[in-house]
Scaffold this active site. Structure first.
Site, PDB file in Angstrom:
ATOM      1  N   LYS A 156       0.840  -1.204   0.000  1.00  0.00           N
ATOM      2  CA  LYS A 156       0.000   0.000   0.000  1.00  0.00           C
ATOM      3  C   LYS A 156       0.877   1.257   0.000  1.00  0.00           C
ATOM      4  O   LYS A 156       0.697   2.146  -0.832  1.00  0.00           O
ATOM      5  CB  LYS A 156      -0.911  -0.014   1.239  1.00  0.00           C
ATOM      6  CG  LYS A 156      -1.910   1.117   1.281  1.00  0.00           C
ATOM      7  CD  LYS A 156      -3.061   0.781   2.195  1.00  0.00           C
ATOM      8  CE  LYS A 156      -2.670   0.724   3.645  1.00  0.00           C
ATOM      9  NZ  LYS A 156      -2.511   2.037   4.284  1.00  0.00           N
ATOM     10  N   ASP A 174      -6.666   1.031   0.652  1.00  0.00           N
ATOM     11  CA  ASP A 174      -6.751   1.079   2.119  1.00  0.00           C
ATOM     12  C   ASP A 174      -8.186   0.750   2.519  1.00  0.00           C
ATOM     13  O   ASP A 174      -9.008   0.369   1.675  1.00  0.00           O
ATOM     14  CB  ASP A 174      -6.325   2.464   2.644  1.00  0.00           C
ATOM     15  CG  ASP A 174      -7.346   3.537   2.296  1.00  0.00           C
ATOM     16  OD1 ASP A 174      -8.252   3.272   1.476  1.00  0.00           O
ATOM     17  OD2 ASP A 174      -7.250   4.629   2.851  1.00  0.00           O
TER      18      ASP A 174
END
Ligand code: SF4
Length: 247
Positions: A156, A174
């Site tokens: 991420k 996310d």
């Protein structure tokens, strides 16, 4: 006891109520999960998000690719506001891996001790700075695959950095993006990790670079986790979420 009476007792016993076949439960749950929107609807969703916010920006403060990398890594389990407070002075004195090494782990901790897991984060930031200096001449590589190998940097974080710093259209999934993508839904997925690849494939190319920001901001301020604010959502009529809210 008559057959009728015993049958009626069997029917109303708590045991028989609980014995709903697992297949039926799964089918009922499936019915509540709408199918992903079609391509034309997907295009319209992003057209409207673009119209509402043509140049979306993240909310973390940074001054260059390195400070962006540090800010994103520090933001795990912390708010952007909290990270910005902590990095305000830090980035004035340590905006390169070399300067971060000079500051050292203890010096860094002094700046970030208000953040969750600051001990581990400080250790990782210093270890990552050392690798950047030793192996990449102090530069942040434009590669998710390489960035992912740095201490404290996951898929991420790496995807956010290449997207914002280098314009590489990656979708860093996310909790907000995962939720919005599965409510509209753009996809039907079970984890954030398995959501990135289908989103990058399905989102129209012209919207891919900013899709990450649009979806995060939409999830943070309108399509909130506990109670989405559907009544003021610009894509309400296109969304298939079955539990839309009214004011
Ligand atoms: S209509 Fe509601 S559930 Fe659907 S995207 Fe908008 S805020 Fe989220």
């Amino acid at each position: 006891m008559s057959d009728l009476k015993s049958a009626s007792r069997r029917k109303s016993s708590p045991k028989s109520k609980a014995a709903i076949p697992a297949k039926a439960v799964k089918a009922a749950v499936r019915l509540r999960v709408p199918k992903p929107v079609d391509k034309a609807t997907m295009i319209e969703i992003f057209r409207r998000l673009h119209e509402a916010n043509p140049e979306p920006k993240g909310e973390l403060d940074y001054t260059n690719p390195y400070t962006l990398l540090v800010a994103v890594a520090l933001s795990a389990q912390s708010t952007d506001v909290g990270v910005n407070k902590a990095t305000k002075d830090l980035f004035r004195i340590a905006d390169t891996p070399q300067k971060m090494l000079k500051l050292g782990e203890d010096g860094l901790k002094e700046h970030i001790r208000t953040l969750n897991f600051f001990n581990t984060k400080a250790k990782n930031v210093i270890a990552a700075a050392k690798r950047l200096v030793d192996e990449f001449g102090g530069k942040v590589p434009n590669s998710v695959e390489i960035l992912e190998t740095l201490p404290g940097v996951g898929r991420k974080t790496a995807s956010v950095v290449v997207n914002i710093a280098f314009g590489d259209p990656r979708i860093a999934v996310d909790t907000h993006i995962f939720r919005v993508a599965n409510r509209l839904p753009l996809v039907n997925t079970k984890t954030p990790l398995e959501t990135q690849a289908p989103l990058e494939k399905l989102i129209p190319k012209e919207y891919l670079l900013h899709a990450h920001h649009w979806l995060i901001l939409h999830g943070r301020y309108i399509c909130k986790a506990r109670r989405p604010e559907c009544w003021r959502c610009p894509v309400n009529d296109l969304c298939r979420y079955p539990d839309k809210t009214i004011p």
